[in-house]
Write an enzyme that holds these catalytic residues in place. Structure first.
Site, PDB file in Angstrom:
ATOM      1  N   GLU A  37      -4.055  -9.318  -1.602  1.00 19.24           N
ATOM      2  CA  GLU A  37      -4.731  -9.266  -0.016  1.00 19.24           C
ATOM      3  C   GLU A  37      -6.006  -8.963  -0.269  1.00 19.24           C
ATOM      4  O   GLU A  37      -6.300  -8.090  -1.094  1.00 19.24           O
ATOM      5  CB  GLU A  37      -3.869  -8.061   0.539  1.00 19.24           C
ATOM      6  N   GLU A  45       0.811  -1.367  -0.072  1.00 16.48           N
ATOM      7  CA  GLU A  45       0.041   0.062   0.086  1.00 16.48           C
ATOM      8  C   GLU A  45       0.819   1.183   0.115  1.00 16.48           C
ATOM      9  O   GLU A  45       0.745   2.253   1.191  1.00 16.48           O
ATOM     10  CB  GLU A  45      -0.906  -0.078   1.239  1.00 16.48           C
TER      11      GLU A  45
END
Length: 495
Positions: free
Chosen positions: A318, A217
């Protein structure tokens, strides 16, 4: 190991005794998970009916090769496995990696700590240690590494591991903090060396790392837990000038995946990463998450990224139902529109429509099918095991996992999410090739793949409140089957 067979006997033994369906010369094995209580149940009898949905398989239409499906080795999951009895620990690991279980083939773990760690830690804790002489993975020796090794012993075919850092050590960053900030220019060589040392350290433990993402991220997480920011240009510069050359010079044959965040900004990253040969040469592909929306798997974005670099990988790295405390021993909850996620709670008003309440089973199955039908080659869930609070973790970032445990009572609950994922991981093998199909009812979602042994597996999702009759055809052979209301079904055609 037969422990998992014992555990599953309550609800799966009938499957082992089930018959293979053969009508009109097409032989199939049918497995179903549904809101009526089926859990990977082998179905051999079907009610006759009219208005059958026509499904024609087209094996000559070939698309991407599948790498695998699985979940993540987090400190939280590994810690919990150490808190429960050996019998239940073995049951869980066998359920994920054993030959009678979900047969996970693609997994993920974190480099340094993450939100699903018990505390903040780094393998390089000494500030200014440019040569990383104090580098050590001792933090992983009590939990993550034993969990991986036990899984390796159970897995007959093995599995790949994708590793991701949430942040560099704070002393390498411009804000000297676990959260947010950027890598300081003077530490780019050291941070590249860090990856190389990590790969070597794990290899010395007998664990081969298949791939890396550069940063989990990189757009950040509003400083809620460990993070480090990159723009697309900054990540390309780090990989092309530091990380890629360092791993190559140290002899590491490993995949490097860029981005590793939500699909809503994927196009921008694809444009920069795949701009030309120089920008893309060290990238093997793109890692993506699903958190930008609870219902939209963003097929246009996935297709765009594939078209931009057809020979590069796309891995969903994810996914989880987050911001929700687990519902202990409540199968029905996972089939209802009662779940919330971070977007439902926190998204700005102009994005609320992307985060509707959703059925957890549908969200998982819909996304995996949508990803596979749009060139994604692997799909990885987040934590494999969490407790009844949705942790433990230092960030108090409560989430769901396919398996929930109560360590104080040494109890285990396999949620419907476990079976949903197993519909793919158990029957679509690494090396399978996605194939074409025609389906007459667009209210059903499906995907299909041909395994290396020649068998074909198709996964069908019925989100309707009524069952559906289906006529499945392969060439001039066919079979009449049925899918229950609110169900996910895997149909296997033997080679």
């Amino acid at each position: 190991m037969k422990i998992f067979q014992y555990f599953l006997s309550v609800f799966l033994m009938a499957n082992l005794l089930g018959c293979t369906v053969q009508q009109n010369n097409l032989t199939v094995d049918v497995y179903e998970t549904s809101s009526n209580g089926n859990k990977l149940k082998k179905i051999s009898e079907f009610k006759s009916g009219e208005d059958a949905v026509a499904i024609q398989l087209l094996p000559d239409e070939k698309f991407q090769t599948i790498i695998g499906f699985g979940g993540s080795f987090t400190e939280s999951s590994a810690y919990l496995l150490n808190q429960i009895g050996k019998k239940n620990r073995d049951i869980i690991l066998d359920a994920y990696f054993g030959s009678e279980g979900a047969r996970y083939s693609l997994t993920r773990t974190h480099i340094n700590s993450c939100d699903f760690s018990l505390s903040n830690y780094s393998y390089a804790p000494v500030a200014g240690d440019l040569a990383l002489e104090n580098f050590s993975i001792k933090e992983d020796l009590d939990d993550i590494i034993p969990m991986i090794k036990d899984a390796m012993e159970l897995s007959e075919d093995g599995f790949k591991i994708l590793s991701s850092p949430w942040t560099a050590p704070p002393w390498m960053k411009d804000n000297n903090d676990w959260k947010g900030g950027r890598l300081l220019p003077e530490y780019k060589d050291t941070w590249a060396l860090f990856f190389s040392k990590y790969i070597t350290a794990y290899k010395n433990e007998g664990i081969n790392i298949w791939g890396l993402t550069v940063e989990n991220e990189p757009l950040g997480n509003n400083s809620n837990w460990e993070s480090m920011h990159y723009t697309p240009e900054e990540m390309v510069e780090f990989v092309s000038k530091y990380l890629g050359p360092k791993l190559k010079s140290d002899g590491h044959d490993i995949k490097i995946l860029g981005y590793d965040q939500n699909r809503d900004e994927l196009k921008e990253w694809a444009d920069v990463m795949y701009k030309d040969e120089e920008s893309s040469k060290y990238f093997d592909g793109m890692a993506i998450h699903w958190y930008a929306s609870t219902y939209d798997y963003m097929p246009d974005v996935l297709q765009y990224t594939h078209d931009k670099a057809p020979n590069k990988l796309m891995i969903q790295s994810e996914a989880c139902v987050d911001a929700e405390v687990p519902h202990w021993n409540d199968d029905a909850w996972y089939w209802k529109k009662e779940a919330t996620d971070w977007g439902w709670d926190w998204a700005p008003d102009d994005q609320k429509h992307l985060h509707t309440k959703y059925v957890p089973v549908y969200r998982y199955a819909r996304d995996i099918i949508g990803c596979l039908n749009n060139w994604v080659q692997g799909w990885v869930d987040w934590n494999m095991v969490l407790d009844t609070q949705g942790g433990p973790n230092w960030a108090k970032n409560w989430c769901l996992a396919p398996v929930i445990v109560d360590p104080e009572k040494d109890k285990v609950y396999f949620t419907p999410m476990y079976y949903t994922l197993a519909h793919f991981s158990k029957y679509i093998c690494p090396g399978a090739v996605r194939i074409g199909f025609d389906i007459s009812d667009k209210d059903l979602m499906m995907t299909a793949a041909q395994n290396p042994d020649g068998s074909i597996a198709l996964v069908i999702l019925n989100m309707n409140l009524e069952s559906r009759n289906m006529k499945l055809s392969l060439g001039d052979r066919s079979v009449d089957i049925q899918i229950s209301a609110q169900a996910i079904q895997t149909v296997v055609i033997p080679a």
